[in-house]
Design a protein around this motif. Structure first.
Motif: not given
Ligand code: BES
Ligand code: MN
Length: 872
Positions: A489, A523, A556-557, A584-586, A602, A726, A763, A816, A818-819, A821, A847
């Motif tokens: 994204h 990101d 995506e965000e 897209n993660s760490y 999520v 989540r 979302n 992870e 996080g999400s 979609p 973020h």
């Molecule tokens: N890259 C993140 C997802 C992520 C976060 C992966 C932490 C691994 C660890 C992605 O860009 C993100 O911020 N996703 C949002 C999705 C939401 C807006 C539907 C999230 O996880 O809050």
């Protein structure tokens, strides 16, 4: 932020700074710099030499080199020796590849500070210039005839007129020894400068600088090294180097000597602070910003150039230009040749010799040192200052249009990322819509430039477009080619700079201490650029067999608004897909490479309580007759979970998959590695519980309350709250939405309130669980191990300095909290397995403010993608 146009300075020069690639920070002033083909060495006022790798700007080592300020570094052109001198009578010789301390050289004379050190390979001899106005020398050939720390003439053993004089009562002042002295490595050999190897009063002042040069041709052979010295007395002296021994009668012959050939500049008492040699030309940096140009052959001062407003501390001739750096904080470049563009010499068109091309503010403090280097296609000018930083400037301009040469691609990647980050592609704020579209267009044309077939997929006008780019494999018929879809994204979350918590402009890529800082750099813009240039590398090498399809969205965000419909509408365009890959993660920490095989789902919901009444005054209208929306909302949300964060929605914990044996082992593996790296991560059970809770259990968060009306004594007529849940593999987002709605409705009904409740779903994302052992993960695993091979005992993974055998380490398989979609959707829609390569480190601060990505991670990710795209 407005970009100021270049300003013309008084002398017609511009103040345009070259591109600052990196800022490297140190805890002390940087007094001298040397650069080899691998490393940048910076010597500092706390006696250290810091070593950074030239390619990735990683700090490789910090050597405690001296007890006091290191004043001078000299690196031989074959990178065999690195010499350092300091505010102490000891000179060190280092191996610039292994950082081993080869020699410790000391003088039997009181030399004070040693300002300068230089080495002649022809004579295998070191020359030093001292505070006591002498030049001394010692041949490295004399290493066998070494002195020893036990020798009475070693500076540590000599009588010191202050410390060692007896006070009343016969006691002497104890010498100060400091902790860091013990950190100075022992030298392999000691070398004593013979008492005869000295030219006393070489200058009538401190000997600030020494250089090796050739000439004057009438006095010495054309290929014979001569020594040039610059002194506090304002003169420059040229010395012939001799092998003749001086016999001191005791049978000890001093090897080598120096004989004065010439003295230049006797008319001017201004200190010579630095020297640079260019053939028979000699540049001398002086006070008041003056650079003098001398011809050694004719002994004439050819020119006086006013380069700066304050002392010229460093001069370098390179890339056809003269580079200078000054105590005023500025650096500048001067042309050294006539620009003969206009053959007929219309004088206004022809640029002057020694015309200042640019003079820019390089540091906040005094610039004390500089160096030049070439890395890949980059020509670098490097400055060090008393603001405790080293700055790396790219002084050549790089072609952005031509991609014919492979070598251009490395610095093009950085340039592309810099451009990409400069677009404020914030999807959640309508006022950034134009920026998002411009960012998408930029990305589209970048893909096109690198050889893709590109389409902009409109998401129905309301939302940001999806950039679709297809790179076609060349060497197989289309129906036989495997097809990989890379998802990413280009949108980012906002970057709030008002609180002053960003150290640099979030939309201007800033290189610092081996990291790249900027919103979205981790990101997800950096990983996209790494994947793109990996494909480009394969195309250049004619190694791309499969089709790589990039699907890069801009929402995506914001929950990937419009993504599913748009992809379904364009299914024919995308075609068949074998693998889905994303990045897209760490990592879990900053050192151990990982692969991600699971994400939570999520749902974001807004809970609204509305009154039929307008906003009211709490004093005038407040009574027990009124149902206050915010009170209702507070009471309602309080029903959601208890004090221990246990969620009361019926069925909330249903569907969680049991922990398999294989999984349990994986958690053991992760926890033990994390604790071995940092015991503070333990104890093991608590760590495992925490990881499991974040990765494989659902959770509910209340984010924010909003109310209608201005601040003050109000009963707001509307109150809303943002809530997210989540969820984990085994749970369905639609089911969770249903039970959330039902729970809130039932609880709210018991209030018997006049207000109304609405629950809006903003979302949602399905959870994702990949298959660690499948082909795409196995391919990723191999590629990660190849790229991140780490020496067995290296604690920080900084590199192989000591030539240890390398050992491949398996990446950790992690999930992870996080999400994302679209992942589960893409898997289902194309019936293809997905895998996730985390490019960033735990400390990337996605973020948050000061989001960053380690430059080395960008380079390695590109390597990994290249291997993976090549194999899949
Ligand atoms: N890259 C993140 C997802 C992520 C976060 C992966 C932490 C691994 C660890 C992605 O860009 C993100 O911020 N996703 C949002 C999705 C939401 C807006 C539907 C999230 O996880 O809050
Ligand atoms: Mn994100």
């Amino acid at each position: 932020m407005a970009v100021l146009p270049p300003r013309e300075l008084d002398d017609g020069c511009t103040d345009t700074a070259p591109k600052e690639l990196q800022e490297l920070s140190h805890s002390a002033a940087v007094l001298s710099i040397a650069v080899s083909d691998e490393y940048i060495f910076a010597a500092t006022s706390n006696g250290e030499i810091s070593v950074w790798s030239l390619g990735s700007y990683q700090l490789v080592q910090t050597i405690q080199a001296h007890r006091h300020s290191v004043l001078c570094l000299f690196l031989t052109s074959d990178y065999k020796y690195l010499f350092s001198s300091a505010c102490e009578p000891i000179i060190s010789v280092w191996c610039p590849k292994t950082f081993v301390r080869l020699f410790e050289i000391y003088s039997t004379y009181d030399v004070g500070d040693v300002f300068s050190v230089v080495y002649s390979a022809q004579r295998d001899t070191v020359y030093i210039g001292t505070q006591t106005a002498s030049i001394q020398w010692v041949s490295l050939k004399d290493a066998e005839r070494e002195g020893s720390a036990e020798s009475a003439s070693h500076p540590d053993k000599r009588q010191h007129r202050f410390f060692d004089s007896r006070a009343v009562g016969g006691t002497s002042t104890p010498r100060r020894t400091e902790d860091h002295y013990a950190l100075i490595p022992r030298a392999q050999a000691l070398l004593e400068i013979d008492s005869g190897a000295v030219e006393q009063y070489a200058h009538f002042g401190w000997v600030f600088c020494l250089r090796i040069a050739r000439g004057p041709s009438v006095l010495v052979d054309a290929d014979e090294d001569v020594l040039v010295s610059g002194g506090g007395d304002g003169t420059i002296k040229i010395w012939r180097l001799t092998d003749d021994g001086t016999d001191y009668g005791d049978g000890d012959k001093v090897n080598g000597g120096i004989v004065k050939l010439l003295t230049l500049g006797e008319d001017d008492g201004q200190s010579v602070l630095c020297l640079e040699v260019d053939g028979s030309f000699l540049y001398a940096g002086k006070l008041d910003g003056i650079v003098e140009l001398w011809d050694i052959d004719t002994q004439q001062k050819l020119r006086v150039i006013k380069a700066h407003d304050d002392k010229v501390n460093s001069l370098k001739m390179s890339f056809g230009l003269l580079w200078s750096a000054s105590a005023s904080g500025s650096a500048s470049s001067h042309s050294t040749v006539h620009d003969t563009k206009d053959a007929f010499g219309s004088s206004s068109e022809v640029s002057q010799k020694y015309q200042c091309l640019s003079r820019w503010k390089a540091h906040g403090g005094r610039v004390l040192s500089s160096a030049v280097a070439v890395h890949g296609q980059d020509q670098l000018f490097i400055t060090g200052a008393n603001d405790n930083t080293v700055r790396v400037w790219r002084v050549n301009s790089i072609p952005t249009e031509s991609v014919e040469a492979v070598d251009h691609l490395e610095n093009m990647m950085l340039k592309s990322l810099e451009d990409f980050v400069s677009f404020k592609t914030v999807s959640s704020r309508p006022d950034f819509t134009e920026d998002c579209h411009k960012g998408a267009t930029f990305l589209g044309s970048l893909f096109k430039r690198l050889g893709a077939q590109v389409e902009m997929l409109s998401t129905g006008g309301l939302h940001n477009p999806i950039v679709f780019a297809k790179f076609s494999g060349k060497f197989m018929p289309a129906e036989k080619r495997k097809r990989t879809l890379f998802y990413g994204h280009y949108d980012v979350v906002p970057a709030d700079t008002k609180a002053g918590n960003w150290q640099s402009d979030p939309f201007k890529l800033k290189g610092k201490d081996g990291y790249l800082y900027g919103r979205g750099v981790s990101d997800n813009k950096g990983p996209i650029i790494a994947a793109l240039y990996a494909v480009s590398d394969l195309l250049q090498n004619r190694e791309l067999d499969s089709d790589i399809i990039f699907v890069i969205e801009g929402e995506e965000e914001s929950g990937s608004r419009g993504f599913q419909d748009t992809i379904r509408r364009n299914k024919a365009l995308v075609g068949h897909v074998d693998y889905v890959l994303l990045a897209n993660s760490y990592w879990l920490d900053d050192e151990v490479p990982c692969l991600t095989y699971g994400l939570r789902g999520v749902l974001h919901a807004t809970v609204c309580i509305d009154s039929k009444l307008p906003d009211l005054h709490s004093g005038v209208d407040g009574s027990n007759m009124i149902f206050e929306p915010l009170s209702d909302l507070t009471l309602l949300l309080s029903k959601l979970k208890d004090r221990k964060n246990h969620v009361n929605i019926p069925g909330f914990y249903d569907g969680i998959l049991p922990v398999t044996e294989e999984e349990e082992l994986r958690y053991d593996d992760i926890a033990s590695i994390l604790i071995r790296r940092n015991p503070a991560n333990g104890p093991i059970d608590a760590l495992k519980r925490s990881l499991m809770a974040r990765w494989r259990e659902p959770n509910l968060t209340i984010h924010r309350y909003n109310v209608s009306g201005p601040d003050g004594s109000l009963i707001s007529s509307h109150a809303t709250a943002n809530v997210s849940i989540r969820l984990v593999p085994g749970q369905e987002v639609e089911e969770v939405i249903k039970s959330l709605r039902a729970f809130l409705a039932v609880e709210f009904a018991t209030f018997e309130s006049d207000n109304t409740l609405t629950v809006r779903i903003d979302n949602k994302a399905e959870p994702w669980l990949g298959v660690p052992g499948n082909y795409i993960f196995r391919t990723l695993e191999e590629a990660v191990m190849q790229a991140w091979e780490v020496p067995v005992s290296s604690a920080n993974g900084a590199g192989t300095v000591t030539g240890e055998p390398k050992k491949m380490r398996k990446p950790l398989y992690i999930r992870e909290g996080g999400s994302i979609p679209t992942i589960r959707f893409l898997e289902k829609e194309f019936n293809a397995p997905a895998a996730h390569l985390p490019c960033g480190q735990a400390s990337d601060a996605a973020h948050l403010h000061n989001e960053r990505l380690r430059y080395l991670n960008l380079i390695k990710s590109r390597e990994i993608f290249k291997t993976v795209f090549g194999k899949l």
